[in-house]
Design an enzyme around this catalytic site. Sequence first.
Site, PDB file in Angstrom:
ATOM      1  N   TRP A   1       0.828  -1.208   0.000  1.00  0.00           N
ATOM      2  CA  TRP A   1       0.000   0.000   0.000  1.00  0.00           C
ATOM      3  C   TRP A   1       0.862   1.258   0.000  1.00  0.00           C
ATOM      4  CZ3 TRP A   1      -0.767   4.025   3.601  1.00  0.00           C
ATOM      5  CH2 TRP A   1      -1.806   4.913   3.247  1.00  0.00           C
TER       6      TRP A   1
ATOM      7  N   GLY B   1      16.126  -6.769   2.477  1.00  0.00           N
ATOM      8  CA  GLY B   1      16.549  -7.486   3.679  1.00  0.00           C
ATOM      9  C   GLY B   1      16.271  -6.679   4.926  1.00  0.00           C
ATOM     10  N   GLY B   2      17.312  -6.467   5.724  1.00  0.00           N
ATOM     11  CA  GLY B   2      17.148  -5.818   7.018  1.00  0.00           C
ATOM     12  C   GLY B   2      17.014  -6.853   8.124  1.00  0.00           C
ATOM     13  N   TRP B   3      17.104  -6.387   9.345  1.00  0.00           N
ATOM     14  CA  TRP B   3      17.114  -7.281  10.501  1.00  0.00           C
ATOM     15  C   TRP B   3      15.861  -8.139  10.565  1.00  0.00           C
ATOM     16  CZ3 TRP B   3      20.723  -8.828  13.819  1.00  0.00           C
ATOM     17  CH2 TRP B   3      20.332  -9.486  14.979  1.00  0.00           C
ATOM     18  N   ASN B   4      14.693  -7.543  10.344  1.00  0.00           N
ATOM     19  CA  ASN B   4      13.443  -8.268  10.515  1.00  0.00           C
ATOM     20  C   ASN B   4      13.230  -9.355   9.464  1.00  0.00           C
ATOM     21  OD1 ASN B   4      12.785  -6.755  12.754  1.00  0.00           O
ATOM     22  ND2 ASN B   4      11.557  -5.282  11.628  1.00  0.00           N
TER      23      ASN B   4
ATOM     24  N   GLU C   1      21.210  -9.974   6.781  1.00  0.00           N
ATOM     25  CA  GLU C   1      21.742  -9.924   8.143  1.00  0.00           C
ATOM     26  C   GLU C   1      21.495 -11.267   8.856  1.00  0.00           C
ATOM     27  OE1 GLU C   1      20.726  -6.457  10.411  1.00  0.00           O
ATOM     28  OE2 GLU C   1      20.685  -5.188   8.638  1.00  0.00           O
ATOM     29  N   TYR C   2      22.483 -12.175   8.832  1.00  0.00           N
ATOM     30  CA  TYR C   2      23.784 -12.138   8.181  1.00  0.00           C
ATOM     31  C   TYR C   2      24.040 -13.518   7.614  1.00  0.00           C
ATOM     32  CZ  TYR C   2      24.562  -7.879  10.890  1.00  0.00           C
ATOM     33  OH  TYR C   2      24.446  -6.626  11.434  1.00  0.00           O
TER      34      TYR C   2
ATOM     35  N   ASP D   1      25.488   0.269  16.751  1.00  0.00           N
ATOM     36  CA  ASP D   1      24.900  -0.825  17.540  1.00  0.00           C
ATOM     37  C   ASP D   1      25.968  -1.670  18.232  1.00  0.00           C
ATOM     38  OD1 ASP D   1      22.365  -0.007  16.864  1.00  0.00           O
ATOM     39  OD2 ASP D   1      22.110  -1.470  15.259  1.00  0.00           O
TER      40      ASP D   1
ATOM     41  N   TRP E   1      22.325   5.768   9.013  1.00  0.00           N
ATOM     42  CA  TRP E   1      21.067   5.101   9.356  1.00  0.00           C
ATOM     43  C   TRP E   1      20.457   5.921  10.483  1.00  0.00           C
ATOM     44  CZ3 TRP E   1      18.088   1.413   7.328  1.00  0.00           C
ATOM     45  CH2 TRP E   1      16.964   1.050   8.082  1.00  0.00           C
TER      46      TRP E   1
END
Length: 486
Positions: free
Chosen positions: A79, A111-114, A154-155, A220, A369
Amino acid sequence: MRAAAVAALVAVTIGVAVNEVAGASNYLATCYYGTWAVYRPGDGKFDVEDFDPMLCTHGIYGFAGLDEATHKIKSLDPWNDLYDNYGKGAYMRFTDLKKRNPELKTLLGIGGWNEGSTKYSEMAASASFRQTFIASVVDFLKTYNFDGLDLDWEYPAERGGKTIDKEDYVQLIKEIKEAFKPEGFLLTAAVGPGKTTIDDSYKLTEMAKYLDIFNVMAYDYHGSWETYTGHVSPPYMSPLDITNEMETFNVNFTVNYYLDGGVPKEKMAMGIPLYGHGFTLNDPAVHGLYAPANQPQPACPYTRQAGICGFNEICTMLNEGGWTTVRDPDQQAVYSYKDRIWVGYDDLESVKIKTDYIKSLGLAGSMVWSVETDDFRGLCGFGTKNPLMTAIWTNLNGDIPTPVPHTTTPRPTGPTASPEPTMSPTEICKKAGLNPNPVKKCSPIFYDCVQNGDHWIVTMEVCAAGTVFDGSLDTCVWISQSDECD
């Protein structure tokens, strides 16, 4: 503009590519955009039009995902991302930022962490799955006018991945790069800061053959998953790090580990966080580095996640008074505390330290970021919007470029277009499509109106700085070009 000549220059040296990609800029200024910020409340809401394309050489839209069943790239928020089914079309609005800054390169992050690691591991392990994925990516980038892909797995070999991921990852990026060459697409990757991750996940010298830019996530290092305070992104090591066996948890170690591992300095963009990690101190009288802190800082109003706050939220808190601010002389990192709340973050002096470091090593440039957590509304008294990003750009590249007049792209026609309205106009929506501000002429505010059944979906938009929406021309123009401005 995408051309084989540009792709060849990128393959030879990022030093040359910077000039091709970013005009007069000397250093990369890569800017990630976390698109979920469009759902944040109040002054934290950040939409595509809040992204300042003059402060970035590369804009990365985060994130697309991987369909586990088909092994194809997919939208994670149709959306918001697409115009289909009366969506907001953020993909194309984002790539349209190149009309305001023709030197900007827009990339799609995947991608990304989630998103995790498992399905990427499965895709990369199979030659047929890789080819399916790569073909879908090429088509996706063409469809939405992106200039390349940022791979944010990741990763590899971690978080449910397999040991063989380390080899499969190299094969994947090799095949992506081969498919990208005829299109002139860029291939970049977000890579982790930790020594263990670097050792487990990456064959750096092989990756350097195919990646145009390594976006090193130099942040991080510490956070509320620990039971003591620590800075999100300390430039250097403290003697306390040695005592606590954290010698590798700093930017200087990460950058040099990548360089020593075979990443050319001309291909490294060093990450700078526009957010901080916060803690709740066990004892307000013990408030230095490694102070006991078993709980995260309470959630801030925009990011709404315990233990993490955007710089726009942190600077607002500090302006309320009562805070003590310390810059650790060894780490050269800043933190602030008040009562039992402790937060480590980067400020303007931190940005100066880090951009000077980038220049001293001759790195390709910076990466942030992410843009939606800078003080993008200019509410904290720095005299400018996006103070951290502005400082990064000016410290690296000098004067900020002047935008070209913004032209709004009409909503696409064809099967995904909105139907002509069959309902009565309202005060705002006189017609489907773009409508001027009904309250005031010569205004930068305008509205995008889409009929959805028996009602209008209305999205407020804002023209670029220095321009206004001209209702007779149906686009944003310089004030001097609008007959509606007297």
